[in-house]
Write an enzyme that holds these catalytic residues in place. Structure first.
Site, PDB file in Angstrom:
ATOM      1  N   ALA A   1       0.425 -57.318  51.673  1.00  0.00           N
ATOM      2  CA  ALA A   1       1.563 -56.333  51.928  1.00  0.00           C
ATOM      3  C   ALA A   1       1.607 -55.592  50.743  1.00  0.00           C
ATOM      4  CB  ALA A   1       2.784 -57.150  52.099  1.00  0.00           C
TER       5      ALA A   1
ATOM      6  N   GLY B   1      -0.168 -59.093  47.033  1.00  0.00           N
ATOM      7  CA  GLY B   1       0.832 -57.889  46.997  1.00  0.00           C
ATOM      8  C   GLY B   1      -0.068 -57.025  46.188  1.00  0.00           C
ATOM      9  N   THR B   2      -1.408 -57.202  45.918  1.00  0.00           N
ATOM     10  CA  THR B   2      -2.121 -56.142  45.154  1.00  0.00           C
ATOM     11  C   THR B   2      -2.267 -54.763  45.928  1.00  0.00           C
ATOM     12  OG1 THR B   2      -3.336 -58.027  44.148  1.00  0.00           O
ATOM     13  CG2 THR B   2      -4.241 -55.902  43.932  1.00  0.00           C
ATOM     14  N   THR B   3      -2.039 -53.633  45.330  1.00  0.00           N
ATOM     15  CA  THR B   3      -2.226 -52.564  45.895  1.00  0.00           C
ATOM     16  C   THR B   3      -3.420 -51.734  45.184  1.00  0.00           C
ATOM     17  OG1 THR B   3      -0.583 -51.437  44.165  1.00  0.00           O
ATOM     18  CG2 THR B   3       0.336 -52.308  46.400  1.00  0.00           C
TER      19      THR B   3
ATOM     20  N   THR C   1       3.695 -49.065  48.344  1.00  0.00           N
ATOM     21  CA  THR C   1       4.531 -48.757  49.085  1.00  0.00           C
ATOM     22  C   THR C   1       4.771 -47.351  49.795  1.00  0.00           C
ATOM     23  OG1 THR C   1       5.741 -50.670  48.067  1.00  0.00           O
ATOM     24  CG2 THR C   1       7.212 -48.911  49.270  1.00  0.00           C
TER      25      THR C   1
ATOM     26  N   GLY D   1      -2.991 -64.521  38.564  1.00  0.00           N
ATOM     27  CA  GLY D   1      -2.173 -63.390  37.776  1.00  0.00           C
ATOM     28  C   GLY D   1      -0.963 -63.969  37.042  1.00  0.00           C
TER      29      GLY D   1
ATOM     30  N   LYS E   1       2.356 -48.806  35.677  1.00  0.00           N
ATOM     31  CA  LYS E   1       1.906 -48.876  37.118  1.00  0.00           C
ATOM     32  C   LYS E   1       0.579 -48.082  37.242  1.00  0.00           C
ATOM     33  CE  LYS E   1       2.903 -48.832  41.976  1.00  0.00           C
ATOM     34  NZ  LYS E   1       2.357 -50.145  41.973  1.00  0.00           N
TER      35      LYS E   1
ATOM     36  N   HIS F   1       8.140 -45.690  39.611  1.00  0.00           N
ATOM     37  CA  HIS F   1       7.999 -46.735  39.199  1.00  0.00           C
ATOM     38  C   HIS F   1       7.767 -46.789  37.489  1.00  0.00           C
ATOM     39  CE1 HIS F   1       7.007 -47.594  43.037  1.00  0.00           C
ATOM     40  NE2 HIS F   1       7.134 -48.918  42.913  1.00  0.00           N
ATOM     41  N   HIS F   2       7.573 -48.011  36.821  1.00  0.00           N
ATOM     42  CA  HIS F   2       7.641 -48.408  35.398  1.00  0.00           C
ATOM     43  C   HIS F   2       6.153 -47.561  34.947  1.00  0.00           C
ATOM     44  CE1 HIS F   2       4.188 -51.418  36.374  1.00  0.00           C
ATOM     45  NE2 HIS F   2       4.999 -51.738  37.185  1.00  0.00           N
TER      46      HIS F   2
ATOM     47  N   THR G   1       0.058 -64.496  33.849  1.00  0.00           N
ATOM     48  CA  THR G   1       0.632 -63.863  32.826  1.00  0.00           C
ATOM     49  C   THR G   1       1.080 -62.335  33.088  1.00  0.00           C
ATOM     50  OG1 THR G   1      -1.460 -63.154  31.805  1.00  0.00           O
ATOM     51  CG2 THR G   1      -0.610 -65.276  31.476  1.00  0.00           C
TER      52      THR G   1
END
Length: 267
Positions: A116, A92-94, A159, A8, A152, A148-149, A10
């Protein structure tokens, strides 16, 4: 020094990982990949290879760990490639569904895998404080707001979901006297006539601008309000945590690990 590969590359977090690694002397980046990169594309001085070449790159460079923040489907594929190559995997992929979480567990049978929803040390401290507060105030109302931005994808954030799971774990172990059906019920926003149920947890999601990540938990009752909050000022916070996790994970036995293991395992 830990040798890592980065997937990932870029994306916003991939760039942050590569930029952060560039400033550290305990990490060396062996390669960076992304799906369909532009010809000659480079990030933080590293050529970005097509993700289809990941198995070959793993065999050629033999990194100790691959670090990735990508889409859920890609994360599952990369985990499988790492398992095949005998390389640890930090992600850290959700937004993972059951099948994608299962793919990580399957990879963990062959290599160490650390997943995580957040790599911030501050969020780790927030989780500890939240558990203590919820245990001490079992009958207080709880509301969670996350921001968040505007790009997302998953809502609520990974989280936020982790924080909600922490709350549920504490309250399921406590005798609050609340109705079992309503206790732990998550209400996502409110509209119209919607009186609050005992034990319900309000969840509110905001998406705007370039906000890195904000999480706030409010506990209210007994004519008082307690607020616990965390705000990330930069993606570098998460990138640094992910690289710390990679260094800690390198050389470990196959299995599933959490970011808390990294923090607790440090001297």
């Amino acid at each position: 020094m830990t040798v890592v590969g980065v997937t990932g590359a870029t994306g916003a977090m991939g760039r942050a990982v590569l930029e952060t690694a560039k400033e550290r002397d305990d990490v060396a980046v062996a390669f960076a990949v992304n799906r369909d990169p532009a010809d000659g594309e480079r990030v933080a001085g590293h050529a970005v290879h097509d993700a289809a070449a990941l198995p070959d790159l793993l065999a050629e460079h033999q990194p100790e760990v691959v670090v990735g923040f990508t889409g859920p489907e890609s994360s599952s594929e990369y985990a499988a490639a790492c398992a095949e190559a005998g390389v640890g995997f930090v992600t850290g992929t959700t937004g993972l569904d059951d099948a994608e979480q299962s793919a990580l567990r399957e990879a963990a049978e062959s290599v160490p895998v650390l997943w995580a929803t957040n790599f911030s040390r501050g969020v780790s401290a927030l989780r500890s404080a939240l558990v203590e507060a919820v245990a001490a105030l079992p009958e207080y109302d709880i509301e969670l707001t996350e921001t968040h931005h505007n790009r997302k994808r998953d809502a609520p954030s990974g989280t936020a979901t982790t924080l909600l799971d922490d709350i549920d774990a504490v309250r399921s172990d406590a005798d609050t006297g609340q109705d079992e059906e309503s206790a732990g019920q998550r209400t996502y926003g409110r509209e119209g006539e919607q009186p609050r149920e005992d034990g319900e947890i309000g969840v509110h999601v905001r998406r705007a601008g370039g906000i890195r990540g904000e999480h706030e938990i409010m506990l209210a009752g007994n004519d008082e309000v307690l607020t616990l909050a965390h705000r990330a000022e930069s993606r570098g916070v998460f990138a640094a945590g992910a690289l710390d996790a990679a260094g800690w994970l390198a050389g470990r036995a196959p299995g599933t690990y959490e970011f808390a293991d990294v923090i607790e395992g440090e001297p």
